[in-house]
Scaffold this motif. Structure first.
Motif: not given
Length: 253
Positions: A17-27, A176-185
């Motif tokens: 869901x947090x896909x980067x321009x090169x097709x990999x995922x971050x999260x 990406x916004x959701x993954x950033x919020x989880x990381x914040x938690x």
């Protein structure tokens, strides 16, 4: 302060869901590693063994020993989301296996970061069924938050995280916004500062997103293919390997 971190789980931890321009995922786990390195002011070792589509059993059987063998100071564990989406789920057996995995990590002298997954059920067909299952599973394990060496982050009951602004087009995975919020938690639970440039507080303070509606196009693009994989015994993770199977340095900047 942790100088090494490993993560195991399914698509939630892999970062789908947090896909980067090169097709990999971050999260979120990648964000957490960056936050830990920034707080330490030096690179830390980071591994991510999570693979999308995995149920709790395969996560434990295929990823847990490998992660423990890396001897990280911090190991995050999440699972059960794919079990909840199946027609039947043995909730007691799932909770027992989850509890056993936590004890194995603690026995290895590793600090456990235990997470419940984000809750997508406001936006999914039959969401009420899955919501009830998730609530019961979380409640069955919440006592582990009081166990020494365990940090529990309850994303499932983070009401703000249910807002459609945090979800990708399939409404099952965070964006990406959701993954950033989880990381914040997670960082907040660990007592680590959340970088201001992530914009988590700013997004949370904004008005909520519009009401989610599931159109015929949504069913064609996302729901029917998911059902097709279930009927044929396939998984989105078939043939995939861990994106970061060993502890590799994560820069502090």
């Amino acid at each position: 302060m942790f100088n090494s971190y490993a993560a195991i789980g399914d698509s939630f931890t892999e970062g789908v869901g947090d896909e980067l321009p090169d097709g990999t995922v971050r999260g979120w786990a990648d964000f957490v590693a960056l936050g830990l390195a920034r707080a330490a002011r030096e690179p830390i070792g980071y591994a991510n063994l999570a693979i999308r589509g995995r149920k709790l059993g395969p996560i434990i059987d295929e990823q847990l020993d490998a992660a423990i063998a890396l001897k990280p100071e911090l190991l995050s564990f999440n699972g059960g989301g794919n079990d909840m989406l199946r027609p039947r789920m043995d909730e007691q057996a799932t909770a027992t296996r989850f509890r056993g995995a936590i004890e194995r990590i603690r026995a290895a002298g590793i600090h456990v970061l235990m997470l419940s997954g984000a809750n997508p059920t406001d936006h999914l067909p039959m969401g009420g069924v899955f919501d009830a299952r998730g609530a019961r599973l979380t409640a069955a394990l919440v006592d582990l938050a009081e166990v020494p060496g365990v940090t529990f982050v309850d994303n499932f009951n983070d009401r703000g995280l249910r807002d459609i602004r945090y979800w990708s087009a399939d409404k099952l995975h965070l964006n990406s916004l959701g993954h950033a919020r989880v990381a914040s938690n997670v960082l907040t639970a660990l007592g680590v500062p959340v970088p201001d440039e992530w914009g988590v507080a700013e997004v949370a303070a904004a008005p909520p997103g519009p009401r989610s509606r599931n159109t015929a196009a949504y069913y064609r693009e996302f729901v029917l293919p998911w059902i097709g994989r279930r009927l044929t015994g396939r998984s989105s993770g078939d043939g995939r390997t861990a994106k970061r199977p060993t502890l590799e340095p994560t820069p502090a900047a």
